[in-house]
Design a protein around this motif. Structure first.
Motif, PDB file in Angstrom:
ATOM      1  N   GLY A  57       0.826  -1.297  -0.038  1.00  0.00           N
ATOM      2  CA  GLY A  57      -0.003   0.163   0.097  1.00  0.00           C
ATOM      3  C   GLY A  57       0.838   1.433   0.058  1.00  0.00           C
ATOM      4  O   GLY A  57       0.334   2.499   0.145  1.00  0.00           O
ATOM      5  N   LEU A  59       3.222   3.828  -1.791  1.00  0.00           N
ATOM      6  CA  LEU A  59       3.780   4.374  -3.214  1.00  0.00           C
ATOM      7  C   LEU A  59       5.480   4.549  -3.251  1.00  0.00           C
ATOM      8  O   LEU A  59       5.719   4.887  -2.368  1.00  0.00           O
ATOM      9  CB  LEU A  59       3.262   5.535  -3.468  1.00  0.00           C
ATOM     10  N   ASP A 129       3.245   6.825   4.753  1.00  0.00           N
ATOM     11  CA  ASP A 129       2.808   7.999   4.547  1.00  0.00           C
ATOM     12  C   ASP A 129       3.516   8.988   3.641  1.00  0.00           C
ATOM     13  O   ASP A 129       4.452   8.422   2.984  1.00  0.00           O
ATOM     14  CB  ASP A 129       2.065   8.592   5.603  1.00  0.00           C
ATOM     15  N   VAL A 133       7.077   8.343   0.988  1.00  0.00           N
ATOM     16  CA  VAL A 133       6.912   8.800  -0.277  1.00  0.00           C
ATOM     17  C   VAL A 133       7.983   9.897  -0.691  1.00  0.00           C
ATOM     18  O   VAL A 133       8.777   9.700  -1.737  1.00  0.00           O
ATOM     19  CB  VAL A 133       5.667   9.192  -0.498  1.00  0.00           C
ATOM     20  N   MET A 312      -5.684   8.823 -15.475  1.00  0.00           N
ATOM     21  CA  MET A 312      -5.157   8.580 -13.972  1.00  0.00           C
ATOM     22  C   MET A 312      -6.217   9.143 -12.911  1.00  0.00           C
ATOM     23  O   MET A 312      -6.672   8.593 -11.912  1.00  0.00           O
ATOM     24  CB  MET A 312      -3.946   8.870 -13.625  1.00  0.00           C
ATOM     25  N   ILE A 313      -6.260  10.182 -13.078  1.00  0.00           N
ATOM     26  CA  ILE A 313      -7.151  11.170 -12.020  1.00  0.00           C
ATOM     27  C   ILE A 313      -8.636  10.700 -11.942  1.00  0.00           C
ATOM     28  O   ILE A 313      -9.206  10.350 -11.055  1.00  0.00           O
ATOM     29  CB  ILE A 313      -7.154  12.840 -12.385  1.00  0.00           C
ATOM     30  N   LEU A 316      -8.846   7.364 -10.302  1.00  0.00           N
ATOM     31  CA  LEU A 316      -8.670   7.304  -8.693  1.00  0.00           C
ATOM     32  C   LEU A 316     -10.101   7.950  -8.272  1.00  0.00           C
ATOM     33  O   LEU A 316     -10.252   7.811  -7.053  1.00  0.00           O
ATOM     34  CB  LEU A 316      -7.563   7.980  -8.301  1.00  0.00           C
ATOM     35  N   ILE A 317     -10.558   8.938  -8.915  1.00  0.00           N
ATOM     36  CA  ILE A 317     -11.631   9.528  -8.523  1.00  0.00           C
ATOM     37  C   ILE A 317     -12.975   8.540  -8.472  1.00  0.00           C
ATOM     38  O   ILE A 317     -13.890   8.121  -7.602  1.00  0.00           O
ATOM     39  CB  ILE A 317     -12.010  10.843  -9.232  1.00  0.00           C
ATOM     40  N   PRO A 320     -11.329   3.936  -7.290  1.00  0.00           N
ATOM     41  CA  PRO A 320     -10.031   4.098  -6.724  1.00  0.00           C
ATOM     42  C   PRO A 320      -9.389   2.715  -6.745  1.00  0.00           C
ATOM     43  O   PRO A 320      -8.157   2.767  -6.720  1.00  0.00           O
ATOM     44  CB  PRO A 320     -10.414   4.434  -5.130  1.00  0.00           C
TER      45      PRO A 320
ATOM     46  N   VAL C  82      -8.994  19.777  -8.057  1.00  0.00           N
ATOM     47  CA  VAL C  82      -8.916  18.662  -9.225  1.00  0.00           C
ATOM     48  C   VAL C  82      -8.536  17.262  -8.528  1.00  0.00           C
ATOM     49  O   VAL C  82      -8.722  16.243  -8.461  1.00  0.00           O
ATOM     50  CB  VAL C  82      -8.133  19.207 -10.465  1.00  0.00           C
ATOM     51  N   PRO C  86     -11.593  15.436  -4.603  1.00  0.00           N
ATOM     52  CA  PRO C  86     -12.408  14.278  -4.804  1.00  0.00           C
ATOM     53  C   PRO C  86     -11.804  12.921  -4.210  1.00  0.00           C
ATOM     54  O   PRO C  86     -12.588  11.960  -4.058  1.00  0.00           O
ATOM     55  CB  PRO C  86     -12.150  13.982  -6.272  1.00  0.00           C
ATOM     56  N   VAL C  87     -10.550  12.935  -3.831  1.00  0.00           N
ATOM     57  CA  VAL C  87     -10.011  11.911  -3.257  1.00  0.00           C
ATOM     58  C   VAL C  87      -9.493  11.854  -1.848  1.00  0.00           C
ATOM     59  O   VAL C  87      -8.813  10.848  -1.272  1.00  0.00           O
ATOM     60  CB  VAL C  87      -8.730  11.381  -4.184  1.00  0.00           C
ATOM     61  N   GLU C  89     -10.509  11.595   1.119  1.00  0.00           N
ATOM     62  CA  GLU C  89     -10.844  10.759   2.230  1.00  0.00           C
ATOM     63  C   GLU C  89     -10.522   9.386   1.548  1.00  0.00           C
ATOM     64  O   GLU C  89     -10.784   8.462   2.572  1.00  0.00           O
ATOM     65  CB  GLU C  89     -12.507  11.012   2.339  1.00  0.00           C
ATOM     66  N   LYS C  90      -9.996   9.167   0.634  1.00  0.00           N
ATOM     67  CA  LYS C  90      -9.799   7.639   0.085  1.00  0.00           C
ATOM     68  C   LYS C  90      -8.339   7.211   0.776  1.00  0.00           C
ATOM     69  O   LYS C  90      -8.403   6.432   1.675  1.00  0.00           O
ATOM     70  CB  LYS C  90      -9.917   7.599  -1.386  1.00  0.00           C
ATOM     71  N   VAL C  92      -4.224   8.164   1.456  1.00  0.00           N
ATOM     72  CA  VAL C  92      -2.817   9.025   1.219  1.00  0.00           C
ATOM     73  C   VAL C  92      -2.202   8.826  -0.212  1.00  0.00           C
ATOM     74  O   VAL C  92      -1.921   9.830  -0.949  1.00  0.00           O
ATOM     75  CB  VAL C  92      -1.634   8.902   2.332  1.00  0.00           C
ATOM     76  N   THR C  93      -2.176   7.656  -0.447  1.00  0.00           N
ATOM     77  CA  THR C  93      -1.618   7.225  -1.721  1.00  0.00           C
ATOM     78  C   THR C  93      -2.121   7.879  -3.087  1.00  0.00           C
ATOM     79  O   THR C  93      -1.687   8.315  -4.018  1.00  0.00           O
ATOM     80  CB  THR C  93      -1.383   5.840  -1.949  1.00  0.00           C
ATOM     81  N   ALA C  94      -3.641   7.678  -2.998  1.00  0.00           N
ATOM     82  CA  ALA C  94      -4.604   8.132  -4.149  1.00  0.00           C
ATOM     83  C   ALA C  94      -4.263   9.621  -4.112  1.00  0.00           C
ATOM     84  O   ALA C  94      -3.945  10.099  -5.412  1.00  0.00           O
ATOM     85  CB  ALA C  94      -5.777   7.988  -3.686  1.00  0.00           C
ATOM     86  N   LEU C  96      -1.411  11.510  -3.478  1.00  0.00           N
ATOM     87  CA  LEU C  96       0.078  11.567  -3.895  1.00  0.00           C
ATOM     88  C   LEU C  96      -0.255  11.495  -5.454  1.00  0.00           C
ATOM     89  O   LEU C  96       0.605  12.244  -6.227  1.00  0.00           O
ATOM     90  CB  LEU C  96       0.875  10.718  -3.084  1.00  0.00           C
ATOM     91  N   THR C  98      -2.879  11.503  -7.682  1.00  0.00           N
ATOM     92  CA  THR C  98      -3.364  12.706  -8.201  1.00  0.00           C
ATOM     93  C   THR C  98      -2.678  13.688  -8.395  1.00  0.00           C
ATOM     94  O   THR C  98      -2.827  14.508  -9.437  1.00  0.00           O
ATOM     95  CB  THR C  98      -4.659  12.994  -7.532  1.00  0.00           C
TER      96      THR C  98
END
Lengths: 344, 234, 297
Positions: A57, A59, A129, A133, A312-313, A316-317, A320, C82, C86-87, C89-90, C92-94, C96, C98
C-alpha cells in the motif's frame, strides 16, 4: 500455496502475452514488433511495482531508478570490448575487458538492482505515508544524479551507445510470463498475505513493528529485482539510451498503467499495461499523423501524457481500486461457474 | 429543543449506538449515564455532526442529522469533547477568540463575553497569553467550557468534563455547570461519575451497550437501587 | 576578507529567502491536510508562463507580475479541486498520485500549447542591475529577494497571529475536527491554505525567474525538491521549521559552492538527498516538530 483460483488467474493472464508474438507475426511489421516488445518490458516493470505497492500500500517513486541500475549494469557487462573504448573511454580497467553474454548480463543487472535495493531500503521500510514517499522520491533523485554524473560507467548525461541488440519479442514475452507467476506467487506467499492484511490497518501495522519492516523489505527487493531485469531487457532492446530514460516521465507512465488497471491485483497490472499501451500507441499515432499532415502551425507534443494524466485522475476519483478492483480475474464469478472450486 | 429519534451509529461492522431516542427540552440539564463503551460519546459526536449516522436528529424542529460539524456549530450547538482538544500552541486568548468564530463579526459582543468569561473563570485571565498546552488538566477543562460558551450556544454538549481531574477540581467544575444551568442554558451532559451528574441534572438517560436501558427524572434514576448496581458502578 | 563575508552573507541570505518561501508554501498545505502536493512546483511554472504570455502587452511590468501571481493562486486552488478534494478521504497514496498526475498534466499542457523549448520572460532592469556594497558588487535582485521574503514572512506571521482566519488556520493544523466543531468551515480553511501556497509559489516564481531569465516546462522540479528538503530538515508540520530549514539548506548549498572542488560539486544533489534520507530516518519530525497532531481530515 497457490490455490486453484490463482492458477486459473495465471493461465488467464498469460493468454494475451502469449498471443502477442502470434498477432505480430500476422501483421509482420517492424513497428508492431517494437510495440509488443516494449509492452512486455513495461509489463514486467508494472508487475514489479505491483509487488511492492499493491501488497504494502506504499507508493514508491524509486522503482524506475532500479530499472536504470539494471540497464546500466547489464550494458557495461555485455558491451563488446572494442565498443567500450569508444563509448566508455574512462571505464575502469577491470570492467573494460569483460564481455559477458547479454542474458547473463541482464540477470546480473537484476541482481545488482536487488542488492542495491536491499542495502539502501531496509531502514526506509518502517516509514509510512508522506515520509515514505518523500524518501523514495529522494532515492530516485539520488540514483538519477549518480547516473548523470558517474561518467566513467554511464557516459554521463550523454547517450550511451554501442550495445548489441539481444532482446527480442520471444525473450520479452517469455520473461513477462515468468514475472506474472512471480507476482502471483508473492501475493499468495506468507509475506504477501500478511502485508495485505495490515495494508489498510494502521494499528495492526504498528503492532507488527519490525516484522512488518522485514516483510515490506522482501517485497521491495523483489520489486527492484524485477525492475532491474526489465531495465536490462530494455537496454538490450533499445541499444542506446541516457539517464533521462529512467526518471519522472517513465515513472509516470508505469504508475499510470498500474493505477488505471488497479494496483491491488496482478490482473490489474496486466490489464492496465495492455490497455494503456494500446491507448498510448493510438494517441501517439494520432499525434504523429497530425504532425505529418501539419494541421497545426507547430508540432503537437504532450497530448498522450495529458490524456493519460486525466485518465489516472478520473480512475482514482471514480474507481479508486482501478478498473480490475480488488479481485483477481480467476476469482470472477463467470470463471467460477466453469471451474468450480472443489474445496468449497 | 433537541430530539434524537432512532439514532444508530456504527464503526465499520460494530454497532456502537442502536436506535437511541433522547429528548432535551429548553432550559433543561439532561445527563447521559452509562459505563465505558455504552455509546455515550458516540451519541454526542453524532449530534455534533462528526459521525455518520442513521436516524433523525432534530434541533428546534430542523433536521440536522447529516449536517457538517461547522453547520451544526453555526446552528447554535457547542460541543466540549472528552479529549478536551485545546489548541495546544494557541494562547488561551486565541482559543477563546476562536470559540466565537460563529459570531466573529460582532466584535463588541465578543469583547464583552470575553470579559464575562474571565469573570467566571478567573484563572483563564491570569493565563491569557500562555499557550493552552501549558495549562493543567483542570484549567484546560475550564478553557474548553469557556471556549464553547463564547459562541453563545443554545445547547451545550458536555462530554465527561470530570475525566482525569482531582476530586477538588471535579467539585469546582460541577459548580460551574450548576451555575450555567441557572443562567438558563440547555445542557446535555455525558458523565461516568453518575452521582455527581444526578445531583445537578433534571432528567437522565442510562445507556447500556448502545441502547437506552432506563430514563426518567434525576431523582427516579438515583433512587432506583438496582439501576445503580447494574449500570452506574454501585 | 570583509568583502568575501558580505558576498557570502548576501548569497546565503537571498537564496535562503527563496528556499524559505518555497518551503512555507508546501508546509502550509501539509500542515493542515497532512498531504504532500506534488504539483507544487508547477505553480512556479504557471507563474513563468503567464509572464511569458503577457510579454509585449502594454501593461506595466508590476501589473504583469501581479497577474502572474494571481494565476499561481488560482492554479493552487484548482489543484485542490482537481487533485485533492475528490480523493481526500480515500487514501494518502491516492492523493499523492493525483497530485503527481496533475503536475504532469500541467507540464504537458504547456508542451502542447506553448513549446518544449525555453522561453524568455519579460524582466525589468532591476533584475540585472548591481550595486556596490562594502566593496563588493552585489546584484540588486539578491537584495530585492531578501527584502521581499522578509516583508512576506512578516505579513504572514502577523496574519496568522492577528486575524481570525489566521488563528483558525493554526488551530486547524493541530485539531482539524475541533476547529470544525467551533464552526470553522473545512472548505474555507483548505482553500485558504492552497491559495496561500499559490501566493508563495507565485512570488518565488517571479524571483526565481529573475535569476534565470527564462521558463521551461520542467522548471518546477527544482523548487519542489528544494521545498521537500527544507521541510524535511525543518519539520514537516511546523511553519517556523520550514523557514529555518530553507535558510539552513541555502547556507549549506552556498557553503558547498564555495568549498567543494568542481568534480565533487556535480554530485551535490546526491549528497543533499542522501542527507535528507538519513535525516528523515534519524529525526522524522525535523528540527522543529510542530504541533502534536491528530487525524487527517
Amino acid at each position: 500455496m497457490l490455490n486453484r483460483q490463482s492458477v486459473l488467474t495465471f493461465f488467464l493472464l498469460i493468454v494475451p502475452i502469449l498471443l502477442l508474438p502470434g498477432a505480430v507475426g500476422i501483421m509482420d511489421q517492424r513497428f508492431m514488433q517494437r510495440i509488443a516488445t516494449v509492452l512486455c518490458i513495461n509489463l514486467i516493470l508494472v508487475l514489479g511495482l505491483q509487488v511492492f505497492m499493491g501488497n504494502s500500500g506504499i507508493l514508491s517513486f524509486a522503482h524506475i531508478g532500479f530499472m536504470g541500475i539494471g540497464a546500466y549494469t547489464s550494458a557495461v557487462l555485455a558491451m563488446p570490448v572494442r565498443m567500450k573504448s569508444m563509448a566508455l573511454p574512462d571505464l575502469y580497467s577491470c570492467l573494460a575487458t569483460i564481455e559477458l553474454s547479454p542474458i547473463l548480463a541482464i540477470l546480473i543487472g537484476a541482481l545488482v538492482a536487488g542488492l542495491v535495493a536491499a542495502l539502501v531500503s531496509y531502514p526506509l521500510m518502517r516509514l509510512s505515508d508522506a515520509a515514505a514517499v518523500i524518501t523514495s522520491f529522494a532515492l530516485l533523485v539520488v540514483i538519477h544524479t549518480i547516473m548523470v554524473h558517474w561518467s566513467a560507467l554511464t557516459n554521463g548525461p550523454r547517450t550511451l551507445f554501442g550495445l548489441k541488440s539481444a532482446t527480442n519479442l520471444y525473450l520479452a514475452a517469455g520473461s513477462a510470463v515468468v514475472m506474472v507467476a512471480l507476482a502471483l506467487f508473492f501475493k499468495e506467499s506468507r509475506a504477501g498475505v500478511l502485508l495485505r492484511a495490515v495494508r489498510d490497518d494502521e494499528i495492526a501495522a504498528v503492532g507488527m513493528g519490525a516484522h512488518l519492516s522485514r516483510l515490506r523489505w522482501y517485497g521491495f527487493i523483489l520489486s527492484a529485482l524485477m525492475a532491474g531485469f526489465a531495465g536490462g531487457l530494455w537496454a538490450h532492446f533499445i541499444t542506446s539510451f541516457s539517464p533521462n530514460a529512467f526518471y519522472l516521465k517513465e515513472t509516470f507512465v508505469i504508475l499510470g498503467m498500474l493505477i488505471i488497471g488497479g494496483s491491488l491485483t496482478v490482473s490489474g497490472a496486466v490489464f492496465g499495461t495492455f490497455a494503456v499501451t494500446i491507448a498510448y500507441e493510438l494517441l501517439r499515432f494520432t499525434e504523429s499523423s497530425i504532425n505529418i499532415a501539419q494541421l497545426f502551425p507547430k508540432p503537437v507534443v504532450g497530448l498522450t501524457e495529458v490524456v493519460l494524466a486525466c485518465a489516472m485522475i478520473a480512475t482514482l476519483i471514480l474507481k479508486p481500486g482501478g478498473i480490475m478492483g480488488a479481485r483477481e480475474i480467476g476469482h470472477w464469478n463467470i470463471f467460477r461457474k466453469f471451474f468450480p472450486d472443489k474445496n468449497v | 429543543m433537541l430530539k434524537v429519534e432512532n439514532l444508530s451509529v456504527s464503526y465499520g461492522a460494530i454497532a456502537a449506538v442502536k436506535k437511541v431516542d433522547i429528548e432535551v427540552r429548553e432550559g433543561e440539564l439532561v445527563t447521559l449515564l452509562g459505563a465505558n463503551g455504552a455509546g455515550k460519546t458516540t451519541t454526542l459526536l453524532a449530534i455534533a455532526g462528526v459521525l455518520r449516522n442513521s436516524g433523525k436528529i432534530l434541533f428546534r424542529d430542523r433536521e440536522i442529522s447529516h449536517w457538517s460539524p461547522e453547520k451544526v456549530a453555526h446552528a447554535g450547538i457547542a460541543m466540549v469533547p472528552e479529549t478536551r482538544d485545546v489548541f495546544a500552541d494557541l494562547t488561551v486568548l486565541e482559543n477563546l477568540r476562536l470559540g466565537a468564530f460563529t459570531r466573529r463579526k460582532d466584535t463588541q459582543g465578543c469583547e464583552k463575553d470575553l470579559a464575562g468569561m474571565f469573570e467566571l473563570f478567573p484563572i483563564l485571565e491570569e493565563r491569557r497569553t500562555q499557550p493552552a498546552g501549558t495549562l493543567s488538566g483542570g484549567e484546560q477543562q475550564q478553557l474548553v467550557i469557556a471556549r464553547a460558551l463564547m459562541s453563545r450556544p443554545q445547547l451545550l454538549l458536555l462530554d465527561e468534563p470530570s475525566m482525569g481531574l482531582a476530586p477538588a477540581i471535579v467539585d469546582k467544575i460541577f459548580d460551574y455547570i450548576a451555575r450555567l444551568k441557572q443562567t438558563g442554558l440547555t445542557i446535555l451532559l455525558v458523565e461516568q461519575n453518575a452521582r455527581k451528574a444526578l445531583t445537578c441534572a433534571d432528567r437522565a438517560y442510562v445507556l447500556a451497550l448502545g441502547e437506552v436501558a432506563a430514563s426518567g427524572s434525576a431523582r427516579e434514576i438515583s433512587e432506583s437501587s438496582d439501576l445503580a448496581a447494574l449500570y452506574l458502578g454501585g | 576578507m570583509t568583502g568575501q563575508i558580505v558576498q557570502f552573507g548576501i548569497d546565503a541570505l537571498s537564496l535562503g529567502s527563496l528556499y524559505a518561501l518555497m518551503a512555507l508554501g508546501l508546509v502550509i498545505v501539509y500542515g493542515i491536510l497532512k498531504l504532500v502536493n506534488f504539483a507544487y512546483g508547477e505553480l512556479v511554472m504557471v507563474t513563468g508562463y503567464t509572464l511569458f504570455l503577457l510579454n509585449g502587452s502594454p501593461l506595466p511590468w508590476l501589473v504583469m507580475a501581479l497577474v502572474a501571481v494571481i494565476i499561481a493562486i488560482l492554479t493552487g486552488i484548482s489543484t485542490e479541486l482537481v487533485a485533492f478534494k475528490p480523493v481526500r478521504e480515500k487514501s494518502v497514496t491516492a492523493v499523492l498520485i493525483t497530485s503527481f498526475a496533475f503536475s504532469t498534466l500541467l507540464q504537458n499542457f504547456v508542451l502542447l500549447f506553448i513549446s518544449p523549448r525555453a522561453r524568455q520572460v519579460p524582466l525589468p532592469d532591476i533584475f540585472t542591475q548591481t550595486v556596490e556594497l562594502a566593496g563588493v558588487i552585489v546584484p540588486l535582485r539578491n537584495l530585492l529577494t531578501i527584502a521581499c521574503a522578509f516583508i512576506m514572512l512578516g505579513l504572514f506571521s502577523w496574519a496568522l497571529k492577528k486575524t481570525v482566519l489566521g488563528i483558525a488556520l493554526r488551530a486547524a493544523a493541530s485539531q482539524f475536527r475541533m476547529a470544525r466543531m467551533l464552526g470553522v468551515p473545512a472548505n474555507l480553511i483548505i482553500t485558504t491554505a492552497f491559495a496561500i501556497s499559490g501566493l508563495f509559489a507565485g512570488v518565488v516564481g517571479i524571483l526565481w525567474l529573475g535569476r534565470i531569465g527564462s521558463v521551461v516546462p520542467g522548471i518546477g522540479l527544482e523548487p519542489l525538491l528544494v521545498a521537500f528538503i527544507a521541510t524535511v530538515i525543518g519539520g514537516m508540520r511546523s511553519l517556523q521549521g520550514a523557514v529555518v530549514g530553507g535558510f539552513l539548506l541555502a547556507f549549506v548549498d552556498v557553503s558547498l559552492n564555495y568549498l567543494l572542488p568542481q568534480h565533487l560539486l556535480q554530485f551535490r544533489d546526491a549528497f543533499t538527498f542522501s542527507f535528507v534520507i538519513l535525516f528523515l530516518l534519524m529525526k522524522p519530525d525535523g528540527l522543529i516538530p510542530g504541533p502534536a497532531s491528530g487525524e487527517r481530515t
